[in-house]
Design an enzyme around this catalytic site. Structure first.
Site, PDB file in Angstrom:
ATOM      1  N   SER A 153       0.806  -1.235   0.000  1.00 19.36           N
ATOM      2  CA  SER A 153       0.000   0.000   0.000  1.00 19.36           C
ATOM      3  C   SER A 153       0.826   1.266   0.000  1.00 19.36           C
ATOM      4  O   SER A 153       0.265   2.370   0.019  1.00 19.36           O
ATOM      5  CB  SER A 153      -0.897   0.043   1.246  1.00 19.36           C
ATOM      6  OG  SER A 153      -1.717  -1.074   1.301  1.00 19.36           O
ATOM      7  N   THR A 176      -1.741   1.652   4.393  1.00 22.58           N
ATOM      8  CA  THR A 176      -1.198   3.007   4.214  1.00 22.58           C
ATOM      9  C   THR A 176      -0.692   3.520   5.544  1.00 22.58           C
ATOM     10  O   THR A 176      -1.345   3.324   6.567  1.00 22.58           O
ATOM     11  CB  THR A 176      -2.335   3.939   3.734  1.00 22.58           C
ATOM     12  OG1 THR A 176      -2.585   3.666   2.363  1.00 22.58           O
ATOM     13  CG2 THR A 176      -1.984   5.409   3.882  1.00 22.58           C
ATOM     14  N   THR A 231       1.303   6.837   0.618  1.00 23.33           N
ATOM     15  CA  THR A 231       0.510   5.701   0.139  1.00 23.33           C
ATOM     16  C   THR A 231       0.623   5.507  -1.362  1.00 23.33           C
ATOM     17  O   THR A 231       0.950   6.449  -2.095  1.00 23.33           O
ATOM     18  CB  THR A 231      -0.990   5.937   0.483  1.00 23.33           C
ATOM     19  OG1 THR A 231      -1.731   4.756   0.198  1.00 23.33           O
ATOM     20  CG2 THR A 231      -1.579   7.092  -0.302  1.00 23.33           C
ATOM     21  N   THR A 242      -6.504   6.935   7.510  1.00 24.24           N
ATOM     22  CA  THR A 242      -6.291   5.833   6.574  1.00 24.24           C
ATOM     23  C   THR A 242      -7.675   5.328   6.179  1.00 24.24           C
ATOM     24  O   THR A 242      -8.660   5.588   6.856  1.00 24.24           O
ATOM     25  CB  THR A 242      -5.453   4.703   7.220  1.00 24.24           C
ATOM     26  OG1 THR A 242      -5.292   3.644   6.278  1.00 24.24           O
ATOM     27  CG2 THR A 242      -6.100   4.153   8.465  1.00 24.24           C
ATOM     28  N   GLY A 243      -7.732   4.631   5.064  1.00 25.16           N
ATOM     29  CA  GLY A 243      -9.023   4.123   4.609  1.00 25.16           C
ATOM     30  C   GLY A 243      -9.421   4.740   3.283  1.00 25.16           C
ATOM     31  O   GLY A 243      -8.570   5.269   2.559  1.00 25.16           O
TER      32      GLY A 243
END
Ligand code: SD4
Length: 332
Positions: A87, A190, A208, A241-242
């Site tokens: 990632s 990430t 990322t 993150t996400g």
């Protein structure tokens, strides 16, 4: 003069070190310079398990009286250069066309910030982001401009698509479903990091390769100041993150810092931001978001939409992985 040559004078809560044996330019007399010693409160947090190794490097800088900003850059470099991490940086999963494109940003304790997006063929985008911050009047460089800038700053051109990432991409293409993999705890890590240094200064950064197999040209939250990261040294810092699309919609990291400014703890601020994620997205299926935050006092917190998110913590006493509080149970 190395740090280990310093004589540490620390007693009764007063911490100072004296640089011994430093000669002034024009005389051979010893000059005593008093430096602050890294405070007891130094700490670093970063998203996911991979944050443990990154934290170690970041923390070493903090405990040697280094700047939070240096800790962030050098810590994140570790994850960027990790071939196993799919990632971030080299080894990151490519876009739909099979190209690895990277996003990163960094922010210091004085609102200085730098960012790169859609950057190809450079292993350490966080370091390029820092150069954007320090060596240009801009905040963000993108695509070919960011690449040319990096080359001009002596970063090396590098193939970022590893054999194993290429194989994964080819398998995805062969399935021919045109569906992007869910960003969940299994296939995403990430890294976003917050560091508090001995002078009490906060910095943050994020790096990322973004959402695997994204449309070419797609940029997520990670290089966007206020979405992927934000820091106000009077208040605290947050990062994310996400699924970037969801994080951008609510300016997630900035929202958390503002909530802390208005009295929320880091934990509560992250929870409220996740509430906003829920309100601003009709379909929560396959939508993971996790936030981490630290306030000026060094208090930390996190919250994620689904179970499975964790973050790495390191201070003078311990290094550990903390399971985040969450709202919904992730079902496979
Ligand atoms: C993005 N926020 O590009 C990143 C992805 C991520 O863990 O954080 N994955 O949307």
């Amino acid at each position: 003069m190395k740090r280990r040559d310093f004589v540490k004078l620390s007693s009764l809560g007063t911490t100072a070190i004296i640089l011994d044996g430093c000669k002034t330019k024009d005389s051979s007399e010893k000059k005593q310079i008093v430096y602050p010693v890294a405070g007891e409160n130094i700490k670093v947090i970063s998203t996911w398990n991979s944050g443990i190794e990154a934290n170690k490097v970041a923390f070493r800088i903090l405990e040697n009286n280094g700047l939070a900003l240096d800790a962030i850059e050098k810590g994140l470099n570790i994850t960027e250069s990790d071939l196993e991490n799919t990632s971030v940086g080299i080894g990151g999963l490519p876009d739909a066309n099979g190209e690895v494109t990277l996003d990163a940003c960094i922010m210091d304790h004085e609102f200085n910030c730098g960012s790169v997006s859609y950057l190809k063929n450079i292993e350490n985008p966080i370091s390029v982001a820092r150069k954007v911050m320090e060596d240009t009047p801009h905040v963000m460089l993108s695509g070919k401009g960011a690449y040319d800038f990096a080359i001009q700053k002596k970063f090396k051109h590098k193939e970022l698509l590893t054999e194993s990432s290429k194989l994964k991409w080819e398998e995805w293409k062969q399935e021919n479903k045109n569906v992007l993999p869910a960003i969940n705890h299994e296939n995403h890590d990430t890294i976003a990091m917050i560091a508090l240094d001995g002078k009490g200064n906060l910095s943050t950064g994020c790096t990322t390769s973004g959402w695997a197999y994204k449309l070419a040209g797609r940029v997520g939250d990670s290089p966007i100041i206020g979405a992927g990261v934000y820091s106000d040294n009077e208040v605290g810092a947050a990062c994310a993150t996400g699924l970037g699309e969801a994080i951008i919609k609510i300016c997630g990291s900035h929202a958390i810092v503002e909530l802390m400014r208005n009295g929320s703890s880091p934990q509560e601020a992250c929870r409220i931001a996740i509430e906003r994620i829920k309100k601003s997205n009709k379909d929560l299926k396959d939508l993971q978001v996790g936030f981490i935050a630290m306030n000026k006092k060094g208090e930390i917190g996190s919250y994620s939409l689904y179970s499975g998110f964790n973050y790495a913590y390191q201070d003078v006493q311990e290094s550990k992985l903390i399971d985040s509080k969450y709202d919904l149970e992730w079902e496979e």
